[in-house]
Scaffold this motif. Structure first.
Motif, short mmCIF file in Angstrom:
data_model
loop_
_atom_site.label_atom_id
_atom_site.label_comp_id
_atom_site.label_asym_id
_atom_site.label_seq_id
_atom_site.Cartn_x
_atom_site.Cartn_y
_atom_site.Cartn_z
N PHE A 99 -2.42 7.86 1.81
CA PHE A 99 -2.25 8.58 0.55
C PHE A 99 -1.08 7.95 -0.19
CE2 PHE A 99 -5.00 11.67 2.34
CZ PHE A 99 -5.40 12.53 1.32
N GLY A 100 -1.12 8.06 -1.51
CA GLY A 100 0.02 7.63 -2.31
C GLY A 100 1.15 8.63 -2.19
N ASN A 101 2.37 8.14 -2.31
CA ASN A 101 3.56 8.97 -2.21
C ASN A 101 3.75 9.78 -3.50
OD1 ASN A 101 6.19 9.98 -2.02
ND2 ASN A 101 6.99 8.13 -1.06
N MET A 102 3.96 11.08 -3.35
CA MET A 102 4.17 11.96 -4.50
C MET A 102 5.40 11.53 -5.31
SD MET A 102 4.75 16.11 -4.38
CE MET A 102 3.14 16.56 -3.74
N ILE A 103 6.43 11.06 -4.63
CA ILE A 103 7.69 10.67 -5.28
C ILE A 103 7.59 9.26 -5.88
CG2 ILE A 103 10.19 10.37 -4.95
CD1 ILE A 103 9.21 13.23 -4.36
N ASP A 104 6.96 8.33 -5.16
CA ASP A 104 6.82 6.95 -5.62
C ASP A 104 5.36 6.53 -5.45
OD1 ASP A 104 6.79 4.25 -6.11
OD2 ASP A 104 8.18 3.73 -4.49
N PRO A 105 4.53 6.78 -6.48
CA PRO A 105 3.08 6.55 -6.37
C PRO A 105 2.68 5.12 -5.98
CG PRO A 105 3.57 7.86 -8.31
CD PRO A 105 4.89 7.40 -7.76
N SER A 106 3.59 4.15 -6.13
CA SER A 106 3.25 2.78 -5.74
C SER A 106 3.28 2.61 -4.22
CB SER A 106 4.21 1.78 -6.39
OG SER A 106 5.52 1.94 -5.85
N GLN A 107 3.90 3.54 -3.53
CA GLN A 107 4.02 3.48 -2.07
C GLN A 107 2.89 4.30 -1.44
OE1 GLN A 107 7.48 5.51 -0.59
NE2 GLN A 107 7.23 4.76 1.49
N LYS A 108 2.26 3.72 -0.41
CA LYS A 108 1.23 4.44 0.35
C LYS A 108 1.69 4.55 1.80
CE LYS A 108 -3.00 3.36 -2.24
NZ LYS A 108 -2.91 4.56 -3.02
N PHE A 109 1.26 5.63 2.45
CA PHE A 109 1.54 5.78 3.88
C PHE A 109 0.47 6.65 4.52
CE2 PHE A 109 4.59 8.61 1.53
CZ PHE A 109 3.96 9.81 1.76
N PRO A 110 0.33 6.55 5.86
CA PRO A 110 -0.70 7.33 6.55
C PRO A 110 -0.33 8.82 6.61
CG PRO A 110 0.57 6.04 8.14
CD PRO A 110 1.07 5.67 6.77
N VAL A 111 -1.33 9.64 6.33
CA VAL A 111 -1.18 11.09 6.35
C VAL A 111 -2.07 11.65 7.46
CG1 VAL A 111 -1.93 13.13 5.05
CG2 VAL A 111 -0.51 11.38 3.94
N SER A 112 -1.57 12.65 8.18
CA SER A 112 -2.34 13.24 9.29
C SER A 112 -2.68 14.72 9.09
CB SER A 112 -1.56 13.10 10.60
OG SER A 112 -1.36 11.74 10.90
#
Length: 166
Positions: A99-112
């Motif tokens: 998912f994209g980061n709510m604070i920094d939309p250019s950053q993505k990380f795995p969500v569980s």
């Protein structure tokens, strides 16, 4: 039940807690939207609007700032005109999805884990988001770890019903 009630009972429904083996946002949103539509919790346009909103305004939350032990979460939602109820829909992912980061939309990380907000009250969206963040930052660390690992929808529901907004 009075649908305008703001008790925790009205925010969670045992039949709207999900464990998903989806491996992409599109697959996940399609699966959950179909289940919510079947319960008349959302309107037919919900899925398209949810997917578009997530692309435009990502909802991933980096939980490492709360605890390095917690999985990242996402809090997807869309405008109230596409939903019929006021609920939080917990979704445990068996495989993390980016998912994209709510604070920094250019950053993505795995969500569980997801807390999908269904809110037909346009004034209440920020309030529900704040309640979720409050739950995540004030609940006992070990209990929350066990909650995030649970693969039992009833246990997830019971934990949220007992610990949310208290």
């Amino acid at each position: 039940m009075n649908m305008t009630s703001t008790t925790q009972d009205s925010l969670f429904s045992p039949e709207a807690v999900y464990i998903s083996s989806a491996t992409s946002q599109d697959e996940l949103f399609s699966e959950i939207a179909a289940k919510l539509l079947a319960r008349d919790f959302v309107k037919p346009a919900f899925l398209d609007n949810l997917m578009q909103r997530e692309k435009d305004y990502p909802t991933g939350v980096d939980m490492s700032v709360v605890s390095a032990d917690y999985p990242n979460i996402a809090i997807p939602h869309t405008e109230g005109e596409f939903v019929n109820v006021r609920k939080i829909v917990p979704i445990k992912l068996l495989t993390p999805i980016d998912f994209g980061n709510m604070i920094d939309p250019s950053q993505k990380f795995p969500v569980s884990f997801l807390f999908m907000i269904l809110n037909n009250d346009p004034e209440g969206q920020a309030n529900v988001l704040a309640q979720i963040m409050d739950f995540l930052t004030t609940t006992n660390h070990n209990q929350l770890l066990a909650f995030f690992k649970s693969k039992d929808t009833n246990a997830v529901y019971q934990f949220l019903n007992s610990n949310f907004n208290k």
